[in-house]
Design a protein around this motif. Structure first.
Motif, PDB file in Angstrom:
ATOM      1  N   PRO A  76      10.561  10.333  -7.528  1.00  0.00           N
ATOM      2  CA  PRO A  76      10.059   9.107  -7.041  1.00  0.00           C
ATOM      3  C   PRO A  76       8.836   9.195  -6.237  1.00  0.00           C
ATOM      4  O   PRO A  76       8.408  10.351  -5.767  1.00  0.00           O
ATOM      5  CB  PRO A  76      11.402   8.776  -6.102  1.00  0.00           C
ATOM      6  N   VAL A  77       8.076   7.963  -6.293  1.00  0.00           N
ATOM      7  CA  VAL A  77       6.718   8.123  -5.797  1.00  0.00           C
ATOM      8  C   VAL A  77       6.720   6.761  -4.685  1.00  0.00           C
ATOM      9  O   VAL A  77       7.391   5.712  -5.064  1.00  0.00           O
ATOM     10  CB  VAL A  77       5.498   8.006  -6.847  1.00  0.00           C
ATOM     11  N   LYS A  78       5.611   6.771  -4.024  1.00  0.00           N
ATOM     12  CA  LYS A  78       5.564   5.573  -2.881  1.00  0.00           C
ATOM     13  C   LYS A  78       3.980   5.396  -3.108  1.00  0.00           C
ATOM     14  O   LYS A  78       3.346   6.232  -2.557  1.00  0.00           O
ATOM     15  CB  LYS A  78       5.998   6.034  -1.544  1.00  0.00           C
ATOM     16  N   VAL A  79       3.803   4.325  -3.588  1.00  0.00           N
ATOM     17  CA  VAL A  79       2.271   3.727  -3.515  1.00  0.00           C
ATOM     18  C   VAL A  79       1.925   3.421  -2.219  1.00  0.00           C
ATOM     19  O   VAL A  79       2.388   2.430  -1.597  1.00  0.00           O
ATOM     20  CB  VAL A  79       2.089   2.616  -4.609  1.00  0.00           C
ATOM     21  N   THR A  80       0.636   3.825  -1.759  1.00  0.00           N
ATOM     22  CA  THR A  80       0.294   3.514  -0.404  1.00  0.00           C
ATOM     23  C   THR A  80      -1.007   2.786  -0.404  1.00  0.00           C
ATOM     24  O   THR A  80      -1.333   2.024   0.531  1.00  0.00           O
ATOM     25  CB  THR A  80      -0.028   4.963   0.413  1.00  0.00           C
ATOM     26  N   SER A 100     -18.184 -12.366  -9.885  1.00  0.00           N
ATOM     27  CA  SER A 100     -18.548 -12.290  -8.479  1.00  0.00           C
ATOM     28  C   SER A 100     -17.788 -13.573  -7.877  1.00  0.00           C
ATOM     29  O   SER A 100     -17.621 -13.517  -6.384  1.00  0.00           O
ATOM     30  CB  SER A 100     -19.655 -12.310  -8.049  1.00  0.00           C
ATOM     31  N   ASN A 101     -17.421 -14.721  -8.466  1.00  0.00           N
ATOM     32  CA  ASN A 101     -16.623 -15.710  -7.833  1.00  0.00           C
ATOM     33  C   ASN A 101     -15.220 -15.156  -7.572  1.00  0.00           C
ATOM     34  O   ASN A 101     -14.581 -15.832  -6.571  1.00  0.00           O
ATOM     35  CB  ASN A 101     -16.490 -16.802  -9.032  1.00  0.00           C
ATOM     36  N   ILE A 102     -14.659 -14.256  -7.789  1.00  0.00           N
ATOM     37  CA  ILE A 102     -13.409 -13.405  -7.299  1.00  0.00           C
ATOM     38  C   ILE A 102     -13.512 -12.259  -6.558  1.00  0.00           C
ATOM     39  O   ILE A 102     -14.267 -11.168  -7.106  1.00  0.00           O
ATOM     40  CB  ILE A 102     -12.348 -13.284  -8.722  1.00  0.00           C
ATOM     41  N   THR A 103     -12.717 -12.112  -5.522  1.00  0.00           N
ATOM     42  CA  THR A 103     -12.786 -10.910  -4.890  1.00  0.00           C
ATOM     43  C   THR A 103     -11.222 -10.383  -4.815  1.00  0.00           C
ATOM     44  O   THR A 103     -10.280 -11.245  -4.696  1.00  0.00           O
ATOM     45  CB  THR A 103     -13.396 -10.962  -3.385  1.00  0.00           C
ATOM     46  N   PHE A 104     -11.112  -9.064  -4.628  1.00  0.00           N
ATOM     47  CA  PHE A 104      -9.742  -8.595  -4.302  1.00  0.00           C
ATOM     48  C   PHE A 104      -9.731  -7.739  -3.286  1.00  0.00           C
ATOM     49  O   PHE A 104     -10.666  -7.099  -2.852  1.00  0.00           O
ATOM     50  CB  PHE A 104      -9.395  -7.515  -5.473  1.00  0.00           C
ATOM     51  N   ALA A 105      -8.822  -8.208  -2.350  1.00  0.00           N
ATOM     52  CA  ALA A 105      -8.667  -7.468  -0.988  1.00  0.00           C
ATOM     53  C   ALA A 105      -7.920  -6.347  -1.093  1.00  0.00           C
ATOM     54  O   ALA A 105      -6.624  -6.066  -1.550  1.00  0.00           O
ATOM     55  CB  ALA A 105      -7.853  -8.472   0.097  1.00  0.00           C
ATOM     56  N   ASN A 106      -8.642  -5.099  -0.936  1.00  0.00           N
ATOM     57  CA  ASN A 106      -7.869  -3.853  -0.893  1.00  0.00           C
ATOM     58  C   ASN A 106      -6.702  -3.835  -0.002  1.00  0.00           C
ATOM     59  O   ASN A 106      -6.508  -4.045   0.853  1.00  0.00           O
ATOM     60  CB  ASN A 106      -8.805  -2.542  -0.700  1.00  0.00           C
ATOM     61  N   GLN A 107      -5.747  -2.923  -0.615  1.00  0.00           N
ATOM     62  CA  GLN A 107      -4.447  -3.012   0.036  1.00  0.00           C
ATOM     63  C   GLN A 107      -4.252  -1.750   0.564  1.00  0.00           C
ATOM     64  O   GLN A 107      -3.988  -0.688  -0.378  1.00  0.00           O
ATOM     65  CB  GLN A 107      -3.348  -3.469  -0.708  1.00  0.00           C
ATOM     66  N   THR A 108      -3.846  -1.292   1.809  1.00  0.00           N
ATOM     67  CA  THR A 108      -3.567  -0.060   2.482  1.00  0.00           C
ATOM     68  C   THR A 108      -2.270  -0.182   3.317  1.00  0.00           C
ATOM     69  O   THR A 108      -1.585  -1.121   3.610  1.00  0.00           O
ATOM     70  CB  THR A 108      -4.623   0.406   3.209  1.00  0.00           C
ATOM     71  N   GLY A 109      -1.915   1.138   3.407  1.00  0.00           N
ATOM     72  CA  GLY A 109      -0.541   1.132   4.376  1.00  0.00           C
ATOM     73  C   GLY A 109       0.662   0.496   3.891  1.00  0.00           C
ATOM     74  O   GLY A 109       1.484   0.069   4.252  1.00  0.00           O
ATOM     75  N   LEU A 110       0.543   0.589   2.581  1.00  0.00           N
ATOM     76  CA  LEU A 110       1.655   0.127   1.519  1.00  0.00           C
ATOM     77  C   LEU A 110       2.849   1.064   1.424  1.00  0.00           C
ATOM     78  O   LEU A 110       2.664   2.052   1.790  1.00  0.00           O
ATOM     79  CB  LEU A 110       1.240  -0.270   0.172  1.00  0.00           C
ATOM     80  N   SER A 150      -2.924   4.771  -5.431  1.00  0.00           N
ATOM     81  CA  SER A 150      -2.826   6.132  -4.520  1.00  0.00           C
ATOM     82  C   SER A 150      -1.460   6.207  -4.004  1.00  0.00           C
ATOM     83  O   SER A 150      -0.991   5.181  -3.585  1.00  0.00           O
ATOM     84  CB  SER A 150      -3.823   6.371  -3.490  1.00  0.00           C
ATOM     85  N   GLY A 151      -0.915   7.409  -4.029  1.00  0.00           N
ATOM     86  CA  GLY A 151       0.536   7.426  -3.678  1.00  0.00           C
ATOM     87  C   GLY A 151       0.884   8.840  -3.347  1.00  0.00           C
ATOM     88  O   GLY A 151       0.053   9.717  -3.285  1.00  0.00           O
ATOM     89  N   VAL A 152       2.307   8.812  -2.813  1.00  0.00           N
ATOM     90  CA  VAL A 152       2.589  10.287  -2.464  1.00  0.00           C
ATOM     91  C   VAL A 152       3.936  10.442  -3.297  1.00  0.00           C
ATOM     92  O   VAL A 152       4.822   9.254  -3.363  1.00  0.00           O
ATOM     93  CB  VAL A 152       2.893  10.487  -0.938  1.00  0.00           C
ATOM     94  N   SER A 153       4.368  11.612  -3.248  1.00  0.00           N
ATOM     95  CA  SER A 153       5.884  11.651  -3.690  1.00  0.00           C
ATOM     96  C   SER A 153       6.782  11.060  -2.575  1.00  0.00           C
ATOM     97  O   SER A 153       6.499  11.460  -1.534  1.00  0.00           O
ATOM     98  CB  SER A 153       6.224  13.430  -3.977  1.00  0.00           C
ATOM     99  N   ASN A 154       8.008  10.801  -3.164  1.00  0.00           N
ATOM    100  CA  ASN A 154       8.918  10.232  -2.103  1.00  0.00           C
ATOM    101  C   ASN A 154      10.162  10.714  -2.301  1.00  0.00           C
ATOM    102  O   ASN A 154      11.366   9.918  -2.379  1.00  0.00           O
ATOM    103  CB  ASN A 154       8.761   8.565  -2.327  1.00  0.00           C
ATOM    104  N   ALA A 155      10.396  11.915  -2.062  1.00  0.00           N
ATOM    105  CA  ALA A 155      11.765  12.647  -2.204  1.00  0.00           C
ATOM    106  C   ALA A 155      12.473  12.383  -1.267  1.00  0.00           C
ATOM    107  O   ALA A 155      12.319  11.964  -0.085  1.00  0.00           O
ATOM    108  CB  ALA A 155      11.328  14.131  -2.425  1.00  0.00           C
TER     109      ALA A 155
END
Length: 155
Positions: A76-80, A100-110, A150-155
């Motif tokens: 299992p993994v956890k996307v952060t 450039s009329n569209i922006t995406f807000a980066n998501q962290t701490g997920l 980006s994520g980490v293993s979620n054992a």
């Protein structure tokens, strides 16, 4: 009882006890040492199967990104983190609507968790934004946002 019979019984009893003790003493004991080996797996890249915006965008509006992620790993993994990069506009609107009329807000701490081999859809609330002075040529356009995970293993 005769003395010789008593002596025979005593000698027999002593032999029986001695033989039993000898058998127990004769049990073998064993010890040993060894090594164990384990091989670590190699992490496979998470993939996005689709990224869509839930709801209609208009100048100044925010939309929810719906993101389907596939975990090809055997754990299992956890996307952060989900980071947006390139925004593109469909070919029918590209000449009259800048990306450039569209922006995406980066998501962290997920903490978006996926089981081994699982594909799952997540909603990233208000992560896509159309600027307030978007061009008229953006009406009806479809925008594609490339993301990296980006994520980490979620054992």
């Amino acid at each position: 009882m005769r003395k010789s019979v008593k002596n025979a019984v005593v000698v027999g009893a002593v032999l029986a006890v001695t033989t039993g003790a000898g058998a127990a003493y004769a049990a073998w004991s064993a010890t040993g040492t060894g090594t164990a080996a384990a091989k670590a797996t190699t992490a496979q890249a998470l993939t996005t199967e689709s990224v869509t915006v839930d709801g209609d965008l208009f100048p100044g509006a925010d939309g929810d990104a719906k993101l389907t992620i596939h975990n090809p790993n055997s754990y299992p993994v956890k996307v952060t983190t989900v980071t947006g990069s390139t925004v593109t506009v469909d070919s029918g609107h590209a000449a009259s609507c800048a990306a450039s009329n569209i922006t995406f807000a980066n998501q962290t701490g997920l903490a978006l968790t996926l089981a081994k081999g699982e594909s799952k859809t997540f909603t990233l609330a208000k992560s896509v934004h159309m600027i307030a002075d978007a061009e008229d040529g953006c009406q009806g356009a479809t925008f594609t946002v490339a993301v990296s995970l980006s994520g980490v293993s979620n054992a």
